[in-house]
Write a protein that holds these residues in place. Structure first.
Motif, PDB file in Angstrom:
ATOM      1  N   GLU A   1     -19.420 -50.606 -30.972  1.00 13.29           N
ATOM      2  CA  GLU A   1     -18.699 -51.552 -31.829  1.00 13.29           C
ATOM      3  C   GLU A   1     -17.191 -51.336 -31.721  1.00 13.29           C
ATOM      4  O   GLU A   1     -16.426 -52.305 -31.663  1.00 13.29           O
ATOM      5  CB  GLU A   1     -19.165 -51.414 -33.281  1.00 13.29           C
TER       6      GLU A   1
ATOM      7  N   ARG B   1     -16.130 -52.844 -28.513  1.00 10.50           N
ATOM      8  CA  ARG B   1     -16.116 -54.296 -28.625  1.00 10.50           C
ATOM      9  C   ARG B   1     -14.824 -54.784 -29.269  1.00 10.50           C
ATOM     10  O   ARG B   1     -14.259 -55.802 -28.882  1.00 10.50           O
ATOM     11  CB  ARG B   1     -17.321 -54.776 -29.445  1.00 10.50           C
ATOM     12  N   ARG B   2     -14.344 -54.028 -30.238  1.00 15.60           N
ATOM     13  CA  ARG B   2     -13.129 -54.411 -30.968  1.00 15.60           C
ATOM     14  C   ARG B   2     -11.848 -54.044 -30.229  1.00 15.60           C
ATOM     15  O   ARG B   2     -10.782 -54.528 -30.595  1.00 15.60           O
ATOM     16  CB  ARG B   2     -13.098 -53.721 -32.325  1.00 15.60           C
TER      17      ARG B   2
END
Length: 103
Positions: free
Chosen positions: A86, A89-90
């Motif tokens: 995550e 992804r950011r």
């Protein structure tokens, strides 16, 4: 494998251990709510040390926060790999844009 990966693996390995012989097993046996509460306590202690400005104490409390975060994640079957994915992804996304996308 870095220290966080090793710690996450140790936490997972202790999941089925005797709660009388392992602090991690004891926390996990008490359920996700207890794990979350303990994480919250440690986070508050880290905040206090950050405000006080004691680098050594903040470092120690930050280590406790990371440990208890990993235990809390394990209690809900969320892996460190999922959290890291995550973050990846950011990566490169503005914090303001990312928050706006969450609504």
């Amino acid at each position: 494998m870095n220290a966080l990966d090793r710690l996450a693996a140790t936490i997972e390995a202790r999941r089925g251990a005797d709660p009388d012989s392992s602090w991690t097993a004891k926390l996990l046996s008490k359920g996700p709510e207890k794990c979350a509460g303990k994480f919250g306590e440690e986070a508050v202690e880290a905040i206090i040390e950050a405000v006080k400005g004691d680098r050594a104490r903040l470092t120690s409390e930050a280590a406790d926060v990371l440990y208890h975060l990993l235990v809390m994640l394990a209690a809900r079957d969320v892996s460190l790999a999922e959290v890291l994915a995550e973050l990846e992804r950011r990566e490169g996304t503005s914090g303001i844009a990312e928050k706006a996308a969450r609504g």
